[in-house]
Structures are given as C-alpha cells and as structure tokens.
Design an enzyme around this catalytic site. Structure first.
Site, PDB file in Angstrom:
ATOM      1  N   HIS A  53      48.353  44.921  42.894  1.00  0.00           N
ATOM      2  CA  HIS A  53      47.884  43.486  43.331  1.00  0.00           C
ATOM      3  C   HIS A  53      47.028  43.433  42.626  1.00  0.00           C
ATOM      4  O   HIS A  53      45.930  44.062  41.761  1.00  0.00           O
ATOM      5  CB  HIS A  53      46.929  44.413  44.472  1.00  0.00           C
ATOM      6  CG  HIS A  53      47.979  44.797  45.591  1.00  0.00           C
ATOM      7  ND1 HIS A  53      47.493  44.861  46.536  1.00  0.00           N
ATOM      8  CD2 HIS A  53      49.106  45.393  45.602  1.00  0.00           C
ATOM      9  CE1 HIS A  53      48.413  44.703  47.817  1.00  0.00           C
ATOM     10  NE2 HIS A  53      48.861  45.087  47.609  1.00  0.00           N
ATOM     11  N   GLU A  55      44.097  42.184  42.469  1.00  0.00           N
ATOM     12  CA  GLU A  55      42.755  42.358  42.289  1.00  0.00           C
ATOM     13  C   GLU A  55      42.563  43.975  41.395  1.00  0.00           C
ATOM     14  O   GLU A  55      41.816  44.349  40.643  1.00  0.00           O
ATOM     15  CB  GLU A  55      41.862  43.150  43.515  1.00  0.00           C
ATOM     16  CG  GLU A  55      41.859  41.738  44.640  1.00  0.00           C
ATOM     17  CD  GLU A  55      43.438  41.557  45.555  1.00  0.00           C
ATOM     18  OE1 GLU A  55      43.457  40.462  46.186  1.00  0.00           O
ATOM     19  OE2 GLU A  55      44.321  41.825  45.241  1.00  0.00           O
TER      20      GLU A  55
END
Length: 158
Positions: A53, A55
């Site tokens: 992801h 992040e």
C-alpha cells in the site's frame, strides 16, 4: 504547514498514477519543515505484493532515507483513509499525524475491505496518532477512484 498544498500534490500524483495504470491511492510523508521525505503510489498490483500500500511503501522509503525507525517528526498525507495494516505501520513507525482526503466509507466494499473504525483502534492502542479527514477534495478523489474501481475488476477473482 499548509495541508492543502500537500493534499493537492497527493491528488496530482494520484491522477498521474491512474494515467499510468496504477491505483490512485497515493501517500506522501513530509517533515516539519515541509520537505517531502517519501512519496508512493499503491504498488499492490504492479509489485504483486498485497502489503505494498502507498502508506507502507512511503514508510519503508522514509525509514531508509532517514536511517531511522522513528518517523515521529513526519506527517503522512494520503488519498484514502488508511486501512488497519497501514494504521498499525504508522503506529509502529511513530508517525504522529495522518491527513487523508477520502474516508473509506465512500468506497465500494470490493476496493476497501474491512469494517474497522480507525479512531476506535487508535484509542485502544492508547495511540498518539492524530487522524484528520479533510473532505475538501473528496469529489476529485471519488472521480479518480471510480475510474480505478472499473479498471481493477480485471485483477480480482469473483
């Protein structure tokens, strides 16, 4: 620090990612002086890695760049409210502030699984994370996610 400046950067990068057949879910980690330390799009499909992801990739890059596991001086600007995995990665890396555009309640269930309340998790962890929703740019992100959700159907089994 001007949140809108970094959120617009996230959205511009989201559009660029979408134009290059990547998810528009993007993140930027910024230090207290406004320097971008790391930036990433969601690489789950391109890297065939369910943990990639945006992040997580940003946190990995920032930790390498700063040579530290403690990212407490950084703010995460992200297109979509972090999932539980990303929220926990922020917790473990000590990111204290997360500013996001689109709440996951606005997404189709297929593209954002899980029914977890992040604020509840932060409270249970006795966490110091500030989770800030800035909906001013939601419509723009919803448009990008709508295009992506139509495209991504080819990647997932029914």
């Amino acid at each position: 620090m001007d949140h809108n400046y970094f959120l617009i950067k996230v959205l511009d990068y989201a559009k660029f990612s979408l134009e290059n057949d990547r998810s528009p879910s993007n993140s930027i980690l910024v230090n207290k002086w406004g320097d971008i330390i790391s930036q990433s799009s969601n690489l789950v499909i391109t890297e065939n890695d369910p943990t990639a992801h945006s992040e997580i990739v940003c946190i990995r890059e920032a930790a390498k760049k700063t040579k530290s596991l403690d990212l407490s001086g950084l703010t995460l600007y992200t297109a979509i409210e972090p999932c539980l995995m990303c929220l926990c990665a922020c917790y473990w890396s000590k990111v204290k502030r997360i500013v996001y555009v689109l709440g996951r309640d606005k997404l189709e269930v297929a593209s954002y699984e899980g029914n977890i309340n992040n604020k509840e998790i932060i409270t249970k962890l006795n966490s110091y994370i500030s989770l800030e929703h800035t909906p001013e740019f939601e419509e723009r992100m919803l448009d990008l996610m709508g295009i992506w959700e139509d495209r991504q159907k080819k990647y997932w089994r029914k």
